[in-house]
Enzyme design. Structure first.
Site, mmCIF file in Angstrom:
data_model
loop_
_atom_site.group_PDB
_atom_site.id
_atom_site.type_symbol
_atom_site.label_atom_id
_atom_site.label_comp_id
_atom_site.label_asym_id
_atom_site.label_seq_id
_atom_site.Cartn_x
_atom_site.Cartn_y
_atom_site.Cartn_z
ATOM 1 N N ALA A 63 57.087 -15.255 1.890
ATOM 2 C CA ALA A 63 55.737 -14.721 1.876
ATOM 3 C C ALA A 63 54.786 -15.904 2.038
ATOM 4 C CB ALA A 63 55.479 -14.016 0.552
ATOM 5 N N GLY A 108 60.724 -14.071 0.894
ATOM 6 C CA GLY A 108 60.501 -12.853 1.670
ATOM 7 C C GLY A 108 61.240 -12.859 3.002
ATOM 8 N N GLU A 111 64.665 -11.849 2.212
ATOM 9 C CA GLU A 111 64.591 -10.421 1.865
ATOM 10 C C GLU A 111 64.470 -9.558 3.124
ATOM 11 O OE1 GLU A 111 61.413 -11.351 -1.041
ATOM 12 O OE2 GLU A 111 62.556 -10.103 -2.426
ATOM 13 N N GLU A 131 61.801 -18.454 -5.230
ATOM 14 C CA GLU A 131 60.561 -18.046 -5.909
ATOM 15 C C GLU A 131 60.399 -18.704 -7.274
ATOM 16 O OE1 GLU A 131 62.489 -16.050 -4.145
ATOM 17 O OE2 GLU A 131 61.266 -14.651 -2.991
HETATM 18 N N1 CO8 Z 1 53.800 -19.891 3.052
HETATM 19 C C1 CO8 Z 1 52.777 -20.536 3.634
HETATM 20 N N2 CO8 Z 1 52.914 -21.678 4.348
HETATM 21 C C2 CO8 Z 1 54.157 -22.187 4.460
HETATM 22 C C3 CO8 Z 1 55.270 -21.568 3.861
HETATM 23 C C4 CO8 Z 1 55.059 -20.354 3.134
HETATM 24 N N3 CO8 Z 1 56.059 -19.674 2.559
HETATM 25 N N4 CO8 Z 1 56.367 -22.309 4.131
HETATM 26 C C5 CO8 Z 1 55.944 -23.342 4.877
HETATM 27 N N5 CO8 Z 1 54.615 -23.282 5.077
HETATM 28 C C6 CO8 Z 1 53.763 -24.204 5.817
HETATM 29 C C7 CO8 Z 1 53.590 -25.517 5.051
HETATM 30 O O1 CO8 Z 1 52.560 -25.390 4.083
HETATM 31 C C8 CO8 Z 1 53.261 -26.458 6.182
HETATM 32 O O2 CO8 Z 1 51.893 -26.283 6.504
HETATM 33 P P1 CO8 Z 1 50.939 -27.583 6.754
HETATM 34 O O3 CO8 Z 1 51.524 -28.227 7.988
HETATM 35 O O4 CO8 Z 1 49.597 -26.966 6.980
HETATM 36 O O5 CO8 Z 1 51.060 -28.440 5.527
HETATM 37 C C9 CO8 Z 1 54.075 -25.934 7.353
HETATM 38 O O6 CO8 Z 1 54.409 -24.588 7.036
HETATM 39 C C10 CO8 Z 1 55.377 -26.677 7.572
HETATM 40 O O7 CO8 Z 1 56.082 -26.699 6.343
HETATM 41 P P2 CO8 Z 1 56.560 -28.056 5.620
HETATM 42 O O8 CO8 Z 1 55.692 -29.191 6.016
HETATM 43 O O9 CO8 Z 1 56.710 -27.751 4.170
HETATM 44 O O10 CO8 Z 1 57.992 -28.237 6.315
HETATM 45 P P3 CO8 Z 1 59.247 -28.989 5.709
HETATM 46 O O11 CO8 Z 1 60.226 -29.104 6.823
HETATM 47 O O12 CO8 Z 1 58.844 -30.220 4.976
HETATM 48 O O13 CO8 Z 1 59.835 -27.974 4.601
HETATM 49 C C11 CO8 Z 1 60.503 -25.815 3.757
HETATM 50 C C12 CO8 Z 1 60.330 -26.707 5.006
HETATM 51 C C13 CO8 Z 1 61.599 -26.370 2.854
HETATM 52 C C14 CO8 Z 1 60.892 -24.424 4.239
HETATM 53 C C15 CO8 Z 1 59.171 -25.776 2.970
HETATM 54 O O14 CO8 Z 1 58.119 -25.460 3.877
HETATM 55 C C16 CO8 Z 1 59.134 -24.764 1.859
HETATM 56 O O15 CO8 Z 1 59.705 -24.980 0.807
HETATM 57 N N6 CO8 Z 1 58.436 -23.618 2.081
HETATM 58 C C17 CO8 Z 1 58.254 -22.611 1.062
HETATM 59 C C18 CO8 Z 1 59.493 -21.788 0.869
HETATM 60 C C19 CO8 Z 1 59.280 -20.777 -0.233
HETATM 61 O O16 CO8 Z 1 59.044 -21.103 -1.383
HETATM 62 N N7 CO8 Z 1 59.374 -19.477 0.126
HETATM 63 C C20 CO8 Z 1 59.219 -18.407 -0.818
HETATM 64 C C21 CO8 Z 1 57.805 -17.977 -0.874
HETATM 65 S S1 CO8 Z 1 57.485 -16.778 -2.153
HETATM 66 C C22 CO8 Z 1 58.070 -15.354 -1.535
HETATM 67 O O17 CO8 Z 1 58.569 -15.293 -0.459
HETATM 68 C C23 CO8 Z 1 57.921 -14.146 -2.414
HETATM 69 C C24 CO8 Z 1 58.455 -12.904 -1.720
HETATM 70 C C25 CO8 Z 1 57.937 -11.686 -2.367
HETATM 71 C C26 CO8 Z 1 56.514 -11.456 -1.977
HETATM 72 C C27 CO8 Z 1 55.948 -10.227 -2.540
HETATM 73 C C28 CO8 Z 1 54.463 -10.191 -2.195
HETATM 74 C C29 CO8 Z 1 53.699 -9.337 -3.103
#
Ligand code: CO8
Length: 257
Positions: A63, A108, A111, A131
């Protein structure tokens, strides 16, 4: 539009196209997916669907955390319930829906892949429910579907550690049907598989999907409990800390409050 939709013969490919955010699911993506799956349920021109992410790095990295960080408990509950309905409509779609997982499938994104009927992953794919790193739990059915797919102990291990599972290990656990070297190879395999299914009797395929899903009880308490717990966590300091830490690119410091 955040979705790129292509029709080739009777197979439709949906590509989630927000590569700047690793194809994270924001509200618009969810609405566009809902619109597609609701509108095309009875479209006889479509006999199979491939869902994938733009580029080579990510299927969907979860998400959209920036969007999540601003939600109240009530808004989180509504979003989670909407997500449950959308993912259920994918799971119940009367034609085969196959996720081609090309890179990160986290939160997500994992999921979404699990709501599809089958999964083909590229070798660089990584699955996970991270999460807990944000002070949250999965909110789009992950607690239920991961448990169904890999069993309770492994699902709890993955969701509690937030670890990422490489494609080959995901296949060993039954989370993934096939692992391929490249996205193109995955597209070819997906197309071949869906074309084969498209030659079978459509009503038999739709009744098959309905029968298999009937045994998994979407109406049971698990999904409701997940949505309620997910929303409750939006009232905690750890959620604020977890999402702030992600946006500030630092490790979170959780206090259990
Ligand atoms: N949301 C928003 N932006 C994101 C997300 C995300 N989930 N993942 C990556 N990005 C963005 C980063 O902020 C970054 O943006 P910017 O260049 O502006 O800084 C860009 O994408 C590239 O990402 P990274 O620089 O972090 O890339 P890396 O190669 O260093 O890392 C990762 C890749 C490991 C995938 C890392 O980006 C990461 O950990 N992302 C988050 C993963 C995460 O925690 N996902 C779970 C999110 S919570 C969720 O999904 C809940 C589901 C249920 C929702 C229900 C809603 C009500």
């Amino acid at each position: 539009m955040n979705l790129h939709i292509q029709q080739a013969g009777n197979i439709t490919t949906i590509t989630i196209n927000r590569p700047q955010a690793l194809n994270a699911l924001n509200k618009e993506v969810l609405e566009e997916l809902a619109e597609f799956f609701n509108t095309n349920r009875h479209n006889n021109a479509i006999r199979g669907i491939i869902v994938t992410g733009e580029g080579e790095k990510a299927f969907v990295a979860g998400a959209d955390i920036k969007e999540l960080s601003a939600l109240s408990q009530e808004e989180a509950l509504v979003l989670s319930q909407k997500g449950h309905q959308l993912f259920k409509s994918i799971e119940d779609f009367p034609k085969p829906v196959l996720a081609l997982v090309n890179g990160f499938a986290l939160g997500g994104g994992c999921e979404l892949a699990m709501a599809c009927h089958m999964r083909i992953a590229t070798e660089n794919a990584k699955f996970g429910l991270p999460e807990v790193n944000l002070g949250l739990i999965p909110g789009y059915g992950g607690t239920q579907r991961l448990t169904q797919l890999v069993g309770r102990p492994k699902a709890l291990e993955l969701a509690m550690t937030g670890d990422m599972l490489p494609a080959k290990e995901a296949k060993e656990l039954g989370l993934v049907n096939h692992v391929v070297a490249t996205k193109q190879e995955g597209l070819d395999m997906a197309t071949k598989m869906l074309s084969k299914i498209a030659q079978k009797a459509p009503l038999a395929i739709s009744e098959l999907i309905k029968s298999v899903n009937a045994g998994f009880g979407f109406e049971k308490a698990g999904y409701q409990a997940e949505a309620a717990s997910f929303a409750h966590l939006f009232t905690t300091k750890d959620f604020v800390e977890g999402t702030s830490a992600f946006m500030e690119k630092r490790a979170p410091n959780f206090t259990g409050q």
